[in-house]
Design a protein around this motif. Structure first.
Motif, PDB file in Angstrom:
ATOM      1  N   ARG A   9      41.651  37.048  34.476  1.00  0.00           N
ATOM      2  CA  ARG A   9      42.057  37.442  35.828  1.00  0.00           C
ATOM      3  C   ARG A   9      41.096  38.473  36.419  1.00  0.00           C
ATOM      4  NH1 ARG A   9      48.155  39.054  35.356  1.00  0.00           N
ATOM      5  NH2 ARG A   9      47.682  39.894  37.410  1.00  0.00           N
ATOM      6  N   ILE A  10      40.668  39.404  35.588  1.00  0.00           N
ATOM      7  CA  ILE A  10      39.713  40.425  36.039  1.00  0.00           C
ATOM      8  C   ILE A  10      38.385  39.762  36.424  1.00  0.00           C
ATOM      9  CG2 ILE A  10      38.297  42.367  35.294  1.00  0.00           C
ATOM     10  CD1 ILE A  10      40.734  43.286  33.615  1.00  0.00           C
ATOM     11  N   THR A  11      37.923  38.855  35.607  1.00  0.00           N
ATOM     12  CA  THR A  11      36.664  38.150  35.869  1.00  0.00           C
ATOM     13  C   THR A  11      36.764  37.328  37.151  1.00  0.00           C
ATOM     14  OG1 THR A  11      36.221  38.050  33.489  1.00  0.00           O
ATOM     15  CG2 THR A  11      34.996  36.539  34.898  1.00  0.00           C
ATOM     16  N   ARG A  13      38.787  37.865  39.698  1.00  0.00           N
ATOM     17  CA  ARG A  13      38.861  38.771  40.854  1.00  0.00           C
ATOM     18  C   ARG A  13      37.499  39.357  41.181  1.00  0.00           C
ATOM     19  NH1 ARG A  13      40.512  39.515  45.702  1.00  0.00           N
ATOM     20  NH2 ARG A  13      40.771  41.688  46.254  1.00  0.00           N
ATOM     21  N   ARG A  14      36.721  39.683  40.169  1.00  0.00           N
ATOM     22  CA  ARG A  14      35.364  40.205  40.407  1.00  0.00           C
ATOM     23  C   ARG A  14      34.516  39.155  41.108  1.00  0.00           C
ATOM     24  NH1 ARG A  14      32.741  44.149  36.209  1.00  0.00           N
ATOM     25  NH2 ARG A  14      31.049  43.419  37.491  1.00  0.00           N
TER      26      ARG A  14
END
Length: 89
Positions: A9-11, A13-14
């Motif tokens: 999810r972080i990847t 969003r980035r």
């Protein structure tokens, strides 16, 4: 240990934020390019308007040669010339 779902999810969003950042930068570059083109066109127009009319007429296109005959495929544009002045296809 890192949670793989959270890391994914972080990847993601980035990647979204990177794309959002690129859009305005691309738009700004396009705006600057167009502004530069308009500045060049403005300078060319200013130079042309400074030339006397007889000097501008001297840069009219010269007819070419086809089969030993002088021809001008597209006549020089002057006031009063209509589409009928163009040669047939």
């Amino acid at each position: 240990m890192l949670d793989p779902e959270l890391l994914e999810r972080i990847t993601a969003r980035r990647a979204e934020l990177d794309e959002l950042e690129e859009r305005p930068a691309k738009q700004l570059a396009e705006v600057r390019d167009e502004r530069d083109e308009l500045a060049v066109a403005e300078r060319a127009l200013e130079r042309m308007s400074e030339q006397p009319a007889d000097e501008r007429a001297s840069v009219a296109p010269v007819p070419g040669q086809v089969g030993g005959h002088a021809v001008m495929l597209i006549p020089h544009r002057t006031s009063g010339v209509e589409g009928a002045a163009l040669p047939p296809d």
